[in-house]
Design an enzyme around this catalytic site. Structure first.
Site, PDB file in Angstrom:
ATOM      1  N   THR A 161       0.825  -1.209   0.000  1.00 29.38           N
ATOM      2  CA  THR A 161       0.000   0.000   0.000  1.00 29.38           C
ATOM      3  C   THR A 161       0.855   1.253   0.000  1.00 29.38           C
ATOM      4  O   THR A 161       0.455   2.290  -0.525  1.00 29.38           O
ATOM      5  CB  THR A 161      -0.931  -0.020   1.215  1.00 29.38           C
ATOM      6  OG1 THR A 161      -1.783  -1.173   1.133  1.00 29.38           O
ATOM      7  CG2 THR A 161      -1.790   1.225   1.290  1.00 29.38           C
ATOM      8  N   TYR A 214       5.819 -12.269   4.483  1.00 29.94           N
ATOM      9  CA  TYR A 214       4.650 -11.701   3.800  1.00 29.94           C
ATOM     10  C   TYR A 214       4.314 -12.564   2.594  1.00 29.94           C
ATOM     11  O   TYR A 214       5.061 -12.588   1.613  1.00 29.94           O
ATOM     12  CB  TYR A 214       4.998 -10.269   3.400  1.00 29.94           C
ATOM     13  CG  TYR A 214       3.923  -9.428   2.763  1.00 29.94           C
ATOM     14  CD1 TYR A 214       2.590  -9.816   2.727  1.00 29.94           C
ATOM     15  CD2 TYR A 214       4.255  -8.210   2.186  1.00 29.94           C
ATOM     16  CE1 TYR A 214       1.626  -9.012   2.148  1.00 29.94           C
ATOM     17  CE2 TYR A 214       3.304  -7.392   1.599  1.00 29.94           C
ATOM     18  CZ  TYR A 214       1.978  -7.797   1.579  1.00 29.94           C
ATOM     19  OH  TYR A 214       1.035  -6.996   0.987  1.00 29.94           O
ATOM     20  N   LYS A 258       2.357 -12.660   7.629  1.00 29.36           N
ATOM     21  CA  LYS A 258       1.213 -11.909   7.111  1.00 29.36           C
ATOM     22  C   LYS A 258       0.671 -12.702   5.934  1.00 29.36           C
ATOM     23  O   LYS A 258       1.281 -12.718   4.863  1.00 29.36           O
ATOM     24  CB  LYS A 258       1.637 -10.502   6.681  1.00 29.36           C
ATOM     25  CG  LYS A 258       0.496  -9.626   6.186  1.00 29.36           C
ATOM     26  CD  LYS A 258       1.013  -8.226   5.840  1.00 29.36           C
ATOM     27  CE  LYS A 258      -0.110  -7.261   5.549  1.00 29.36           C
ATOM     28  NZ  LYS A 258      -0.674  -7.403   4.198  1.00 29.36           N
TER      29      LYS A 258
END
Length: 294
Positions: free
Chosen positions: A40, A128, A156
């Site tokens: 993001t 991740y 994550k």
């Protein structure tokens, strides 16, 4: 613990003034921690120097007040470790790292990648798994191998497949923290039944609503948590496809638009990404009105 946007100005420059205001707002809205320079945060559009400037500014402002995770994704282990070293100097408590994007390494190569980082990083690692961004969906048996590394403390799991998340959670939650619970009935049921570590969501455009999902849950106020989750789900359903692709542009563009229409410092995305077109802003505004934000 939102993955925050990175403000750029109209001239495509890193806007550290806007970043400071955004961080102040996020802290005021009660975030439990922040992820800086993740997907993001448009890490792939920044130079190494810009990412270090971002870590310096964010860490120096909030590093002693909130848990801060540094997005250290890169094509090489050397770059990851360079970013990690800088983040450690400015108050960050961990790093977030995908397998190297574009290269599509095999399972043994991915383990080698994380092993080298684990052996040399000054900060603990959150692995991740981001299939849309890397082209790699790490299966549970691979994540189990990585979770055994000394400095890996969390995963994550950013898959849109609920079954994949549940398999990861039950296989690994006794070894490492597993982030990625959805703020809906599925996530609520799992969190109530087995507990969990939380969500590294995107953008926090609803402010306190995201943090309050967990605050209410921890206090036993399930109906209030459910109400917060419904608002979060509204954002996902209205602004994203099932595969977590933005309906009105890239993920960062959609979230920045959501901040900007609230009068918050979202700023611009950096080329080649495009800002959300003016004709789509009303749909973003309608969602925020429905969610009670404006």
């Amino acid at each position: 613990m939102p993955a925050i946007t990175t403000p750029f100005d109209a001239d495509q420059q890193l806007d550290l003034g806007a970043l400071g205001k955004l961080l102040e707002w996020l802290e005021g809205e009660g975030m439990h921690g922040l992820v800086v320079a993740g997907t993001t945060g448009e890490w792939s559009s920044m130079t190494a120097d810009e990412r270090k400037r971002l870590f310096t500014a964010a860490g120096d402002q909030l590093g002693k007040r909130l848990p801060m995770i540094a997005g250290c994704n890169a094509l090489t282990m050397r770059e990851v470790l360079d970013h990690a070293a800088h983040a450690a100097q400015h108050g960050f408590e961990g790093i977030l790292v995908t397998p190297p994007p574009y290269l599509r390494p095999g399972a043994d190569e991915i383990v080698d990648f994380y092993t080298e980082i684990s052996n040399n990083t000054p900060l603990p690692i959150c692995v991740y798994n981001w299939p849309p961004g890397t082209g790699i969906d790490m299966p549970v048996d691979l994540l189990e191998r990585i979770a055994d590394l000394d400095n890996v403390v969390a995963i994550k799991q950013s898959t849109s497949d609920l079954n994949s998340f549940v398999r990861t959670f039950f296989a690994l939650n006794d070894k490492v923290r597993v982030f990625g619970h959805s703020m809906d009935e599925h996530g609520l049921a799992l969190l109530q039944a087995r507990g969990g570590d939380g969500t590294m969501g995107a953008g926090a455009v609803l402010g306190r609503v995201h943090a309050d999902f967990y605050n209410h849950l921890w206090a036993g106020r399930i109906d209030e948590a459910r109400a917060c989750g419904l608002k979060d789900r509204m954002i996902l359903d209205h602004w994203y496809t099932r595969e977590l692709v933005g309906r009105f542009g890239s993920g960062p563009a959609v979230l920045k638009a959501g901040l900007n229409v609230q009068g918050l410092p979202g700023g611009f995305v950096r080329k080649p990404l495009r800002d959300v077109a003016a004709e789509n802003l009303d749909m973003i505004r309608e969602t925020l009105v429905a969610a009670g934000r404006i």
